[in-house]
Design an enzyme around this catalytic site. Structure first.
Site, PDB file in Angstrom:
ATOM      1  N   GLU A 161       0.918  -1.209   0.147  1.00  0.00           N
ATOM      2  CA  GLU A 161      -0.044   0.001   0.057  1.00  0.00           C
ATOM      3  C   GLU A 161       0.821   1.353   0.175  1.00  0.00           C
ATOM      4  O   GLU A 161       1.934   1.227   0.754  1.00  0.00           O
ATOM      5  CB  GLU A 161      -0.938   0.165   1.175  1.00  0.00           C
ATOM      6  CG  GLU A 161      -2.145   0.848   0.950  1.00  0.00           C
ATOM      7  CD  GLU A 161      -3.061   1.191   2.098  1.00  0.00           C
ATOM      8  OE1 GLU A 161      -2.640   0.552   3.414  1.00  0.00           O
ATOM      9  OE2 GLU A 161      -4.087   1.768   2.138  1.00  0.00           O
ATOM     10  N   ALA A 296       0.773  -1.466  11.083  1.00  0.00           N
ATOM     11  CA  ALA A 296       0.379  -2.802  10.762  1.00  0.00           C
ATOM     12  C   ALA A 296      -0.274  -2.487   9.311  1.00  0.00           C
ATOM     13  O   ALA A 296      -0.674  -1.490   8.980  1.00  0.00           O
ATOM     14  CB  ALA A 296      -0.702  -3.335  11.581  1.00  0.00           C
ATOM     15  N   HIS A 330      -8.415  -3.182  14.178  1.00  0.00           N
ATOM     16  CA  HIS A 330      -8.440  -2.393  13.139  1.00  0.00           C
ATOM     17  C   HIS A 330      -8.089  -3.103  11.904  1.00  0.00           C
ATOM     18  O   HIS A 330      -8.995  -3.118  10.768  1.00  0.00           O
ATOM     19  CB  HIS A 330      -7.292  -1.114  13.455  1.00  0.00           C
ATOM     20  CG  HIS A 330      -7.275  -0.433  12.096  1.00  0.00           C
ATOM     21  ND1 HIS A 330      -7.634   0.973  12.506  1.00  0.00           N
ATOM     22  CD2 HIS A 330      -6.678  -0.541  10.925  1.00  0.00           C
ATOM     23  CE1 HIS A 330      -7.164   1.500  11.171  1.00  0.00           C
ATOM     24  NE2 HIS A 330      -6.496   0.602  10.309  1.00  0.00           N
ATOM     25  N   GLU A 331      -6.836  -3.917  11.920  1.00  0.00           N
ATOM     26  CA  GLU A 331      -6.758  -4.558  10.577  1.00  0.00           C
ATOM     27  C   GLU A 331      -7.737  -5.537  10.214  1.00  0.00           C
ATOM     28  O   GLU A 331      -7.930  -5.960   9.222  1.00  0.00           O
ATOM     29  CB  GLU A 331      -5.395  -5.392  10.785  1.00  0.00           C
ATOM     30  CG  GLU A 331      -4.318  -4.457  11.303  1.00  0.00           C
ATOM     31  CD  GLU A 331      -4.019  -3.150  10.370  1.00  0.00           C
ATOM     32  OE1 GLU A 331      -4.260  -3.304   8.931  1.00  0.00           O
ATOM     33  OE2 GLU A 331      -3.537  -2.116  10.789  1.00  0.00           O
ATOM     34  N   HIS A 334     -10.701  -4.203   8.327  1.00  0.00           N
ATOM     35  CA  HIS A 334     -10.485  -3.989   6.905  1.00  0.00           C
ATOM     36  C   HIS A 334     -10.599  -5.046   6.039  1.00  0.00           C
ATOM     37  O   HIS A 334     -10.749  -5.162   5.180  1.00  0.00           O
ATOM     38  CB  HIS A 334      -8.888  -3.727   6.788  1.00  0.00           C
ATOM     39  CG  HIS A 334      -8.623  -2.210   6.982  1.00  0.00           C
ATOM     40  ND1 HIS A 334      -9.113  -1.024   6.399  1.00  0.00           N
ATOM     41  CD2 HIS A 334      -7.585  -1.688   7.847  1.00  0.00           C
ATOM     42  CE1 HIS A 334      -8.467   0.013   6.724  1.00  0.00           C
ATOM     43  NE2 HIS A 334      -7.603  -0.195   7.727  1.00  0.00           N
TER      44      HIS A 334
END
Ligand code: ZN
Length: 887
Positions: A161, A296, A330-331, A334
């Site tokens: 990313e 992360a 959080h990850e 996603h």
């Protein structure tokens, strides 16, 4: 993606879009050839995705552990026309063979992308196959290679990313060309290879093994990944989905797998239920990787984490465990919101990040393991307030003209203001309606791409109300509002009450409408108690609240109790005075946190002098009963210390206040020695603020074992923090400690700590040598090391040393900005622009702003911010000097 893992390693990213706030680029093909740059414009990306579809990658890698790898990328895709050439992204490779539809072609290749002639393409299905070799990267993007100095083992991981997949394989490297990825990889026998699907075959070839991974579901290139190396593996199959955790062998003893699996297992159950869609992949792998430049990354089913912050040489503190849980969640969010449904282009990144951040808070709150996730959300909003009141603010939703700008706006507005607006939206339409809207959005766009309009449309439909006006006001208009209460009392009762709204920065005058809770408080029997709470929707510059007339005259009014609103509260004079004297008498931790914040705002906005700020903090910090708030209070001590260091280092008042700070903090440590979490926080602060001879000598004794810290363990990270502080002050003999400690600890974090301790020494010659190394864009040092060096070169208190290179750093800024890549430049501009808190320094920055009009957006924003912060520092200094003069 999660930006940073802990405050010591916070990455300051960002850029100013300045004139780029003009109309968004419209996605249409101009027919012109693609610009020869390392980046992909939105226009070129849109032109490509209009022609290309049904992309399938078949990837094969040969990994040896040497600095280069070889590979073949085969891309099968549909093409709607042969009217123009087509480009395929591939960065810095040595191409050995290129075939298009079975025919060998001589590559037309500029080291960034291959151009395939229209005549070699056909309408319908096409196959492009590229064989190539490439160096592994060392800057944390692409396929990064790391050699562990403690045991010689080599580890690889990928990070793509925003657009670095083409540093590993030939690709249409843009988020809206989703594809399947079938992977084979040959690697040394003792290695694991980890990717987005579970391997279906591992073939033994003697000294190597060949791994086969079946095709993934449709993913954007930046969500695919491959990690390889002799990682230590832990496994847990007790939950609904198989979970694995990986870390370097030499770090394995610092990992707490039971925490990881517990947070992960619970999170997967929570999100399955919340989204109403089963986790879209077949297993959940998490990999701790070295030299990672972010916190992360949400690679589908193979999430990567920075080592620092998520490992610890001694048992993790509650704050560290909370950080780990929140990052895992959080990850994980996603995987649905980001990986299953992905933004069409990088302007949608904020929604991705805000949503994941917000969902992590919701999931944490539901888990019950940590008692204050909403308090953490309030704390993280502070960064958004500061960014949003700055001259460099931007709307949440902004155009992103090129992949070069994808991370220009990765900042507290993108993550935290965005998350706050989602919280607002959920309050506005109701929790269940919000959840249902999110579910519909995810179902509708599964394995595809979507835009903000799709998201707002789904929530509008779920709630039966048009949310576009809300989106316009909050997402497309930049700038922060301030809110304060204005009231009068007669005979002990309120006779007037208004909420006053204003713009925090005159350049962004938009006023907004918002629902908040107004709380009235009175001192009663030594406590500050809530006497009245009302929900109020304010709008415009002044909102009268007649329902409060006649209520008891308050000692303190807080117009955003419960933290519903995104607005900077400015306490009225009476409330500010009450806050200062009654801070520790408030029972609600969230309100107490807000008043701690009001004190800091008071310092930054010059309502409170530095000396006064420090004294108030020192009186109240030891009384702070909540662990999270104790950390906030200790942070305030650090803030006070750093300003003192910048403009009063060595003065009589500095010596006097420093001694007070050191005594208060050391006493706090001893008082709390039975509570490991609290004691560690006091100790970390003590090490950071120590500057007197006595305190530095004590640090030396803690290191040598001649003294102890009330029984608190001095672990390896703490030893390095002490050595760094001793070197910062050039304590005699401290330089020799660095070498000695390296003999004890040759780990990756040990080497970075040694580097930091070396560079931070007030040694003009060594600093110039490291400055030269950084500025020459020297590839022989991994970026992770250069970044640490940049962070340690010119700390507060070494202003005179900073001055020796300040002019040169500003004069060379434009040149370095032009030559360096974006990853490097984000760190360089954030750390190396000189500001020394004097009128001359402010003036120098102002001149640099006028002179450097062609900087990249990110660097220009850093320059503007440096100037703004320097102006503020000079103003705080002026108040401080005035107080000293009046003594
Ligand atoms: Zn994220």
């Amino acid at each position: 993606m999660y930006l940073s893992v802990c405050s010591r390693f916070t990455i300051l990213l960002g850029a100013l879009l300045s004139a780029a706030f003009a109309a968004p680029l419209h996605a249409q093909s101009t027919g012109a050839a693609r610009a020869e740059t390392p980046y992909l414009s939105q226009e070129d990306a849109a032109a490509r995705s209009a022609r290309v579809s049904n992309v399938a990658y078949t990837l094969d890698f040969t990994l040896t552990g040497e600095p280069t790898f070889t590979a073949t990328s085969r891309i099968d895709f549909d093409l709607i026309d042969t009217a123009a050439p087509l480009t395929v992204d591939l960065n810095n490779a040595k191409i050995s063979a290129l075939t298009v539809n079975g025919k060998a072609i001589t590559p037309v290749y500029n080291q960034w992308f291959i151009t395939i002639a229209a005549s070699d393409l056909r309408v319908g299905r096409n196959t492009v196959s590229v064989s190539y070799g490439r160096e592994h990267s060392t800057n944390g993007e692409g396929l990064h290679r790391y050699v562990d100095k403690t045991d010689g083992r080599v580890y690889l991981y990928s990070h793509f990313e925003p657009a670095a997949a083409h540093q590993m394989f030939a690709a249409f490297d843009q988020p809206d060309l989703k594809a399947t990825y079938a992977l084979t990889a040959t690697a040394p026998k003792e290695w694991f290879v980890i990717s987005s699907t579970p391997e279906t075959r591992i073939e033994d070839l003697g000294t190597t093994r060949r791994w086969t991974f079946p095709a993934t579901p449709k993913l954007s290139p930046y969500n695919f990944s491959m990690h390889a190396g002799p990682y230590k593996m832990w496994e847990d199959r007790s939950g609904k989905y198989p979970m694995r955790l990986f870390a370097r062998q030499s770090l394995a003893s610092q990992v707490a797998p039971q925490d990881w699996f517990r947070f992960t297992g619970r999170g997967l159950e929570y999100f399955d239920d919340y989204f109403g869609i089963p986790y879209p992949f077949k297993k959940y792998d998490q990999v701790l990787v070295p030299q990672f430049i972010y916190g992360a990354m949400e690679n589908a089913a193979a999430v990567t984490f920075a080592e620092n912050g998520f490992t610890s040489p001694s048992a993790m503190t509650t704050a560290q465990r909370q950080g780990l849980a929140s990052t895992i969640l959080h990850e994980m969010a996603h995987q649905w919101f980001g990986d299953l449904v992905t933004m069409r282009w990088w302007n949608g990144l904020w929604l991705n990040e805000s949503f994941a951040s917000y969902m992590a808070t919701l999931a944490s709150a539901q888990s019950g393991e940590f008692d204050n996730p909403w308090l953490s959300q309030y704390r993280s909003k502070q960064g958004a307030y500061r960014t949003d009141e700055s001259i460099t603010t931007h709307p949440i939703e902004v155009p992103v003209p090129s992949s070069a700008n994808a991370f220009d706006n990765i900042d507290a507005i993108t993550y935290n203001k965005g998350a706050s607006t989602l919280h607002q939206l959920r309050q506005l339409i109701g929790e269940e309606t919000f959840r249902r809207g999110v579910h519909e959005y995810l179902v509708r766009h599964s394995y595809g791409n979507a835009t903000l309009d799709d998201f707002i449309g789904a929530l509008s439909k779920a709630s039966g109300r048009d949310l576009q006006p809300w989106a316009q006001e909050w997402l497309y208009q930049p700038g922060l509002n301030k809110l304060s209460a204005e009231f009068q009392c007669r005979d002990g009762k309120l006779s007037t009450f208004h909420l006053q709204q204003s713009a925090a920065n005159a350049a962004y005058p938009t006023l907004r409408s918002q629902l908040v809770q107004v709380g009235l408080f009175n001192v009663s029997k030594g406590k500050l108690v809530l006497t009245e709470k009302q929900a109020v929707t304010y709008t415009g510059a002044s909102t009268e609240v007649p329902t409060l007339i006649g209520k008891a005259c308050p000692d303190l009014v807080y117009p955003n109790v419960g933290d519903w609103g995104f607005v900077k509260v400015v306490l009225d004079a009476k409330s500010f005075s009450t806050a200062r004297t009654q801070l520790s008498q408030i029972e609600d931790p969230l309100l107490r946190s807000m008043l701690w914040q009001s004190l800091t705002d008071g310092l930054l906005d010059r309502r409170l002098g530095l000396e006064n700020y420090i004294e108030t903090t020192l009186v109240n910090a030891p009384k702070e009963t909540d662990y999270t708030l104790l950390r906030q209070a200790l942070g305030n001590i650090g803030t006070g210390r750093s300003y003192l260091r910048r403009f009063a280092a060595g003065s009589a008042v500095d010596r006097q206040l420093s001694a007070k700070m050191e005594t208060t903090v050391w006493t706090g440590l001893l008082t709390d020695k039975a509570n490991r979490d609290r004691a560690r926080s006091w100790l970390d602060t003590y090490i950071d603020i120590a500057s007197s001879d006595a305190a530095l000598a004590r640090l030396g004794h803690l290191l040598s074992g001649k003294a102890d810290a009330g029984g608190v363990e001095i672990d390896q990270d703490t030893r390095w923090a002490i050595i760094k502080q001793l070197n910062r002050h050039a304590v005699p003999g401290s330089d020799a400690l660095i070498k000695q400690e390296q003999a004890r600890d040759n780990s990756e974090s040990g080497q970075l700590s040694a580097l930091s301790a070396t560079v931070i020494r007030p040694d003009a010659k060594a600093k110039m040598a490291w400055l030269g190394k950084v500025q020459s864009l020297d590839n022989s040092e991994p970026f992770a090391r250069l970044r640490v060096a940049m962070g340690a070169l010119y700390p507060g208190g070494q202003e005179a040393l900073s001055e020796t290179s300040a002019d040169q750093r500003l004069a060379s800024l434009a040149d370095i900005d032009q030559k360096a890549d974006r990853v490097f430049m984000r760190s360089y501009a954030g750390r190396m622009i000189p500001s020394t808190c004097t009128p001359a320094s402010v003036d120098r920055l102002a001149k640099a702003i006028s002179a450097n009009t062609n900087l990249s957006a990110g660097t220009r924003r850093s320059l503007l911010l440096a100037h703004e912060n320097d102006v503020r520092c000079v103003a705080i200094r002026a108040v401080f000097d005035q107080v000293q003069a009046n003594k």
